[in-house]
Design a protein around this motif. Structure first.
Motif, PDB file in Angstrom:
ATOM      1  N   VAL A   1       5.770   8.043   1.357  1.00 19.57           N
ATOM      2  CA  VAL A   1       4.783   8.328   0.305  1.00 19.57           C
ATOM      3  C   VAL A   1       5.014   9.711  -0.295  1.00 19.57           C
ATOM      4  CG1 VAL A   1       2.334   8.739  -0.140  1.00 19.57           C
ATOM      5  CG2 VAL A   1       3.034   6.770   1.218  1.00 19.57           C
ATOM      6  N   LEU A   2       5.275  10.681   0.571  1.00 18.44           N
ATOM      7  CA  LEU A   2       5.388  12.060   0.079  1.00 18.44           C
ATOM      8  C   LEU A   2       6.831  12.464  -0.190  1.00 18.44           C
ATOM      9  CD1 LEU A   2       2.751  13.755   2.405  1.00 18.44           C
ATOM     10  CD2 LEU A   2       2.457  13.023   0.041  1.00 18.44           C
ATOM     11  N   GLY A   3       7.760  11.554   0.087  1.00 17.13           N
ATOM     12  CA  GLY A   3       9.168  11.881  -0.156  1.00 17.13           C
ATOM     13  C   GLY A   3       9.660  12.974   0.773  1.00 17.13           C
ATOM     14  N   LEU A   4       9.270  12.895   2.043  1.00 13.60           N
ATOM     15  CA  LEU A   4       9.677  13.927   3.003  1.00 13.60           C
ATOM     16  C   LEU A   4      10.394  13.266   4.173  1.00 13.60           C
ATOM     17  CD1 LEU A   4       6.305  15.906   3.272  1.00 13.60           C
ATOM     18  CD2 LEU A   4       8.367  16.693   2.124  1.00 13.60           C
ATOM     19  N   PRO A   5      11.317  13.987   4.815  1.00 18.11           N
ATOM     20  CA  PRO A   5      11.924  13.449   6.032  1.00 18.11           C
ATOM     21  C   PRO A   5      10.857  13.307   7.126  1.00 18.11           C
ATOM     22  CG  PRO A   5      13.090  15.396   5.258  1.00 18.11           C
ATOM     23  CD  PRO A   5      11.851  15.292   4.445  1.00 18.11           C
ATOM     24  N   VAL A   6      11.058  12.343   8.008  1.00 15.12           N
ATOM     25  CA  VAL A   6      10.072  12.108   9.075  1.00 15.12           C
ATOM     26  C   VAL A   6       9.879  13.373   9.913  1.00 15.12           C
ATOM     27  CG1 VAL A   6       9.603  10.752  11.154  1.00 15.12           C
ATOM     28  CG2 VAL A   6      10.581   9.654   9.167  1.00 15.12           C
ATOM     29  N   GLY A   7      10.982  14.073  10.166  1.00 16.51           N
ATOM     30  CA  GLY A   7      10.893  15.298  10.971  1.00 16.51           C
ATOM     31  C   GLY A   7       9.968  16.325  10.324  1.00 16.51           C
ATOM     32  N   THR A   8      10.055  16.429   9.010  1.00 15.10           N
ATOM     33  CA  THR A   8       9.202  17.381   8.291  1.00 15.10           C
ATOM     34  C   THR A   8       7.740  16.968   8.401  1.00 15.10           C
ATOM     35  OG1 THR A   8      11.015  17.664   6.750  1.00 15.10           O
ATOM     36  CG2 THR A   8       8.895  18.528   6.066  1.00 15.10           C
TER      37      THR A   8
ATOM     38  N   SER B   1       0.840  -1.206   0.000  1.00 10.64           N
ATOM     39  CA  SER B   1       0.000   0.000   0.000  1.00 10.64           C
ATOM     40  C   SER B   1       0.876   1.257   0.000  1.00 10.64           C
ATOM     41  CB  SER B   1      -0.936   0.002   1.203  1.00 10.64           C
ATOM     42  OG  SER B   1      -0.200  -0.097   2.396  1.00 10.64           O
ATOM     43  N   THR B   2       1.990   1.223   0.739  1.00 13.21           N
ATOM     44  CA  THR B   2       2.863   2.412   0.782  1.00 13.21           C
ATOM     45  C   THR B   2       3.409   2.711  -0.604  1.00 13.21           C
ATOM     46  OG1 THR B   2       3.485   1.720   2.989  1.00 13.21           O
ATOM     47  CG2 THR B   2       4.819   3.428   1.996  1.00 13.21           C
ATOM     48  N   TRP B   3       3.822   1.646  -1.308  1.00 11.02           N
ATOM     49  CA  TRP B   3       4.354   1.848  -2.662  1.00 11.02           C
ATOM     50  C   TRP B   3       3.260   2.405  -3.583  1.00 11.02           C
ATOM     51  CZ3 TRP B   3       3.079  -0.726  -7.332  1.00 11.02           C
ATOM     52  CH2 TRP B   3       3.917  -0.426  -8.403  1.00 11.02           C
ATOM     53  N   LEU B   4       2.067   1.818  -3.473  1.00 11.76           N
ATOM     54  CA  LEU B   4       0.958   2.255  -4.331  1.00 11.76           C
ATOM     55  C   LEU B   4       0.603   3.719  -4.047  1.00 11.76           C
ATOM     56  CD1 LEU B   4      -1.169   1.331  -6.412  1.00 11.76           C
ATOM     57  CD2 LEU B   4      -2.591   0.571  -4.508  1.00 11.76           C
ATOM     58  N   PHE B   5       0.578   4.097  -2.776  1.00 10.02           N
ATOM     59  CA  PHE B   5       0.254   5.486  -2.431  1.00 10.02           C
ATOM     60  C   PHE B   5       1.340   6.437  -2.941  1.00 10.02           C
ATOM     61  CE2 PHE B   5      -2.046   3.822   1.617  1.00 10.02           C
ATOM     62  CZ  PHE B   5      -3.087   3.363   0.825  1.00 10.02           C
ATOM     63  N   THR B   6       2.591   5.955  -2.944  1.00  8.84           N
ATOM     64  CA  THR B   6       3.680   6.797  -3.458  1.00  8.84           C
ATOM     65  C   THR B   6       3.464   7.078  -4.941  1.00  8.84           C
ATOM     66  OG1 THR B   6       5.134   5.672  -1.905  1.00  8.84           O
ATOM     67  CG2 THR B   6       6.202   7.011  -3.573  1.00  8.84           C
ATOM     68  N   VAL B   7       3.092   6.027  -5.686  1.00 16.23           N
ATOM     69  CA  VAL B   7       2.810   6.212  -7.116  1.00 16.23           C
ATOM     70  C   VAL B   7       1.663   7.205  -7.274  1.00 16.23           C
ATOM     71  CG1 VAL B   7       1.983   5.052  -9.213  1.00 16.23           C
ATOM     72  CG2 VAL B   7       3.603   3.880  -7.708  1.00 16.23           C
ATOM     73  N   ALA B   8       0.599   7.029  -6.479  1.00 14.63           N
ATOM     74  CA  ALA B   8      -0.575   7.900  -6.590  1.00 14.63           C
ATOM     75  C   ALA B   8      -0.231   9.344  -6.234  1.00 14.63           C
ATOM     76  CB  ALA B   8      -1.686   7.381  -5.674  1.00 14.63           C
ATOM     77  N   ALA B   9       0.551   9.516  -5.181  1.00 11.41           N
ATOM     78  CA  ALA B   9       0.910  10.875  -4.757  1.00 11.41           C
ATOM     79  C   ALA B   9       1.729  11.568  -5.844  1.00 11.41           C
ATOM     80  CB  ALA B   9       1.705  10.830  -3.451  1.00 11.41           C
ATOM     81  N   ASN B  10       2.630  10.824  -6.495  1.00 11.64           N
ATOM     82  CA  ASN B  10       3.433  11.431  -7.566  1.00 11.64           C
ATOM     83  C   ASN B  10       2.561  11.823  -8.749  1.00 11.64           C
ATOM     84  OD1 ASN B  10       5.835  11.308  -6.207  1.00 11.64           O
ATOM     85  ND2 ASN B  10       6.333   9.263  -6.947  1.00 11.64           N
ATOM     86  N   ILE B  11       1.618  10.968  -9.115  1.00 13.81           N
ATOM     87  CA  ILE B  11       0.705  11.283 -10.224  1.00 13.81           C
ATOM     88  C   ILE B  11      -0.092  12.545  -9.878  1.00 13.81           C
ATOM     89  CG2 ILE B  11      -1.401  10.493 -11.407  1.00 13.81           C
ATOM     90  CD1 ILE B  11       0.377   8.473 -12.289  1.00 13.81           C
ATOM     91  N   ALA B  12      -0.609  12.599  -8.654  1.00 15.37           N
ATOM     92  CA  ALA B  12      -1.440  13.744  -8.263  1.00 15.37           C
ATOM     93  C   ALA B  12      -0.606  15.025  -8.225  1.00 15.37           C
ATOM     94  CB  ALA B  12      -2.069  13.476  -6.897  1.00 15.37           C
ATOM     95  N   LYS B  13       0.640  14.914  -7.744  1.00 13.29           N
ATOM     96  CA  LYS B  13       1.479  16.117  -7.686  1.00 13.29           C
ATOM     97  C   LYS B  13       1.779  16.631  -9.096  1.00 13.29           C
ATOM     98  CE  LYS B  13       4.282  14.365  -4.273  1.00 13.29           C
ATOM     99  NZ  LYS B  13       5.461  14.262  -3.443  1.00 13.29           N
ATOM    100  N   ASN B  14       2.031  15.694 -10.017  1.00 14.62           N
ATOM    101  CA  ASN B  14       2.267  16.113 -11.405  1.00 14.62           C
ATOM    102  C   ASN B  14       1.022  16.758 -11.992  1.00 14.62           C
ATOM    103  OD1 ASN B  14       4.885  15.314 -11.497  1.00 14.62           O
ATOM    104  ND2 ASN B  14       4.445  13.265 -12.267  1.00 14.62           N
ATOM    105  N   ALA B  15      -0.158  16.183 -11.690  1.00  9.50           N
ATOM    106  CA  ALA B  15      -1.407  16.740 -12.215  1.00  9.50           C
ATOM    107  C   ALA B  15      -1.634  18.142 -11.667  1.00  9.50           C
ATOM    108  CB  ALA B  15      -2.570  15.823 -11.852  1.00  9.50           C
ATOM    109  N   LEU B  16      -1.253  18.318 -10.408  1.00  9.94           N
ATOM    110  CA  LEU B  16      -1.427  19.637  -9.783  1.00  9.94           C
ATOM    111  C   LEU B  16      -0.534  20.670 -10.466  1.00  9.94           C
ATOM    112  CD1 LEU B  16      -2.846  20.990  -7.342  1.00  9.94           C
ATOM    113  CD2 LEU B  16      -0.813  20.497  -6.005  1.00  9.94           C
ATOM    114  N   ARG B  17       0.724  20.255 -10.754  1.00  9.03           N
ATOM    115  CA  ARG B  17       1.652  21.167 -11.438  1.00  9.03           C
ATOM    116  C   ARG B  17       1.102  21.520 -12.817  1.00  9.03           C
ATOM    117  NH1 ARG B  17       5.946  18.685  -8.474  1.00  9.03           N
ATOM    118  NH2 ARG B  17       6.019  16.854  -9.772  1.00  9.03           N
ATOM    119  N   LYS B  18       0.578  20.505 -13.518  1.00 14.00           N
ATOM    120  CA  LYS B  18       0.048  20.725 -14.873  1.00 14.00           C
ATOM    121  C   LYS B  18      -1.139  21.690 -14.793  1.00 14.00           C
ATOM    122  CE  LYS B  18      -1.419  18.056 -18.876  1.00 14.00           C
ATOM    123  NZ  LYS B  18      -2.725  17.451 -18.952  1.00 14.00           N
ATOM    124  N   ARG B  19      -1.975  21.479 -13.807  1.00 15.85           N
ATOM    125  CA  ARG B  19      -3.164  22.324 -13.667  1.00 15.85           C
ATOM    126  C   ARG B  19      -2.735  23.770 -13.428  1.00 15.85           C
ATOM    127  NH1 ARG B  19      -7.208  20.127  -9.293  1.00 15.85           N
ATOM    128  NH2 ARG B  19      -6.031  21.403  -7.855  1.00 15.85           N
TER     129      ARG B  19
END
Lengths: 178, 181, 239
Positions: free
Chosen positions: B147-154, B70-88
């Motif tokens: 999933v979001l590619g962030l350090p745990v502290g962040t 699930s973590t891997w799948l959510f990572t893929v989904a988060a990347n797709i959504a972030k790209n879509a947001l940039r495109k938008r």
């Protein structure tokens, strides 16, 4: 009001928000399957390389040779190890039977791959790297795959979901310089 | 990973689309929650969810079976959504339609939840996804970081601040009382 | 026909070996001019390039940066979008201007080597920038708390002054605190925190990497001081 109530409110509100949109997902399974079935089967990289090598043409061979030469230079620049200070040697070992290439990367190489070798072909790859005293983070690259947990390491760090190993080297009080 | 799920993934790896359909069925709501948290728009989130399952299938060979699926799948989904947001953003779309339901209806259903949703919607963009992954998916800080590619502290900082912002907003609106728990 | 492709492989191998030769034979660190050329090659705004060059040259002269790692990092940064390259380098420039060590060469962890690590791991520019910013926050907060506690003297804010042993202690303490919070999943109130940091400083001191006073500073640390460092690192307005 305790924090717990805010947490509960948050959980309930988000569940409601998702639930309101979830009806849009009806039939998503079929849509995904149809879209995937419509797409041409993707060949693996290995299949494409094999096809290329077995059906060559001279013109592309020439272009390929030029590209390979440039790639060779580029890879050479990227993978060349930096000078390592001449202190006591330190041995890095990893078992990787069947691997085609194994390297170690770490603070001591500024994370450039330093090739390891397996001269007798028993699957045990080694590299002896002279290191000054210090704390070093490192990992192995086995056929390009990051292997961050060395059983011989003293500590591990987990960064962005990938491990790196840590070892302390030396014990003399020589001052370090770089 | 449950043996049944592992079998579905292995069948999918062998090209069995029906098996992948079962994976989609199991995870579509969770993936939708991820894409929605980033895109804040039902239609865009629906598209991104579909794209995420297609991309995940095409990249299934890259999935490391030792990781939580699930973590891997959510990572893929988060990347797709972030790209879509940039495109938008690049395409300068008109303002997004308000996601909240009919306000009149919400007065009758649950004013407090509506206020919380409004407070979440008003959060800075970077804070929303960690909040949803934490409260809706129940992911750990470490998993959210992956999933979001962030350090745990962040992640911790963002969650802490997001919760403080939401709390302040709810206190301001009289939805909850001003007391430190 | 297959012979043609064998020749491709042969030429590629020859290119690889030939291209490696000059660097393999290189036994001295790169000259500062070579580093500055790599910086120029990034095509950043001229004003920034000039400011960063000056900071870097001071860093080389004072032991706060090395040409070896700097060159490799600058060459590798071309992988990132230009805006993120600028952000990365601005964090490093600011750290140098504040008198922090940003690069300990091929021994130990520091900002430059950490950026190299995450580039090797294929992390995004956004992630690398966020880590560098967090590291800068830990450096500033660590020094602030150590000075306030009287454990080190206030820094001489002159980038021309050579790095001191106190600078090295600040670096290693800030790094240990950052590792615990960022990567070990620890929190400021974690009972393991003090032991983790003290152990790191004591080991580095025993190896001679950290000066002797690192051990004394390690034993003077308290959980409250470490919690304050974390708090200040994430609340720049209070430093």
């Amino acid at each position: 009001m305790r924090w717990d109530e805010v947490d509960e409110l948050l959980r309930a509100a988000l569940q409601k928000e998702v639930a309101e949109g979830v009806k849009r997902l009806e039939g998503l399974e079929e849509r995904v399957i149809q879209e995937l079935a419509r797409r041409p089967a993707r060949e693996s990289l290995w299949q494409r390389i094999r096809e290329f090598l077995t059906r060559p043409t001279p013109r592309w061979a020439l272009v390929g040779a030029m590209a390979a030469l440039l790639l060779g230079f580029a890879l050479g620049r990227l993978t060349s190890p930096s000078p390592i200070p001449q202190w006591s040697p330190n041995l890095f070992v990893i078992a990787a039977p069947g691997a085609r290439s194994v390297a170690v990367v770490g603070d001591f190489s500024a994370w450039q791959p330093l090739p390891m070798s397996d001269p007798d072909g028993d699957g045990i790859w080694t590299a002896s790297i002279p290191l000054p005293p210090g704390r070093y983070e490192y990992a192995f690259l086995v056929d390009g795959k990051w292997i961050g947990q060395d059983p011989l390491a003293e500590e591990y760090l987990r960064t962005f979901g990938e491990y790196v190993s840590v070892r302390y080297v030396g014990g003399s009080r020589e001052n370090l310089s770089s | 990973m449950p043996a049944e799920e592992l079998e579905l993934i292995q069948r999918s790896l062998n090209g069995d689309l029906e098996a992948w359909g079962e994976i989609v069925c199991r995870y579509k709501e969770a993936v939708f929650a991820v894409t929605l948290s980033i895109l804040r728009n039902y239609a865009d989130a629906e598209d991104a969810t579909q794209d995420a399952f297609i991309r995940a299938y095409e990249n299934l060979r890259k999935y490391d079976l030792s990781r939580k699926f699930s973590t891997w799948l959510f990572t893929v989904a988060a990347n797709i959504a972030k790209n879509a947001l940039r495109k938008r953003r690049r395409e300068r779309d008109p303002p997004l339609p308000e996601m909240d339901g009919d306000p009149a209806e919400e007065v009758h259903t649950d004013l407090r939840l509506a206020a919380v949703r409004a407070a979440v919607a008003a959060l800075p963009e970077a804070y929303r996804a960690p909040v949803v992954l934490y409260y809706w998916h129940g992911l750990s800080m470490e998993e959210i970081g992956q999933v979001l590619g962030l350090p745990v502290g962040t992640v911790k900082t963002r969650l802490h601040r997001a919760r403080a912002l939401i709390r302040a907003k709810l206190v301001e609106q009289g939805v909850i009382q001003d007391a430190v728990g | 026909m297959k012979i043609c492709h064998l020749s491709v492989l042969f030429v590629a191998c020859a290119g690889l070996v030939f291209a490696q030769t000059p660097l393999l034979l290189r036994s001295t660190p790169p000259a500062p001019e070579e580093v500055l050329q790599a910086l120029e090659a990034l095509g950043l705004p001229p004003e920034f390039t000039a400011t960063f060059s000056a900071a870097l040259l001071s860093g080389f002269a004072t032991g706060r940066a090395t040409t070896t790692v700097s060159l490799l990092l600058l060459q590798d940064l071309v992988k990132l979008p230009r805006d993120q390259v600028l952000e990365c380098l601005e964090v490093i420039r600011y750290a140098l201007s504040q008198g922090f060590i940003v690069d300990t060469g091929l021994a130990g962890s520091s900002m430059m080597n950490e950026a190299r690590k995450f580039l090797a791991l294929g992390r995004s520019g956004e992630e690398i920038v966020s880590v560098l910013r967090a590291r800068l926050g830990f450096l500033l907060a660590t020094r602030s708390v150590l000075v306030r506690s009287g454990l080190i003297s206030p820094p001489v804010m002159d980038p021309q002054v050579p790095a001191t042993s106190a600078d090295r202690v600040v670096l290693e303490l800030a790094w240990a605190v950052g590792d615990f919070i960022l990567w070990e999943g620890g929190s400021p109130g974690d009972p393991r925190f003090l032991g983790y940091v003290q152990d790191r400083l004591n080991r580095l001191s025993a190896l001679g990497v950290c000066p002797m006073e690192a051990g004394k500073i390690a034993s003077a640390l308290t959980p409250a001081m470490l919690a304050e460092i974390v708090q200040l690192a994430f609340q720049p307005e209070r430093r």
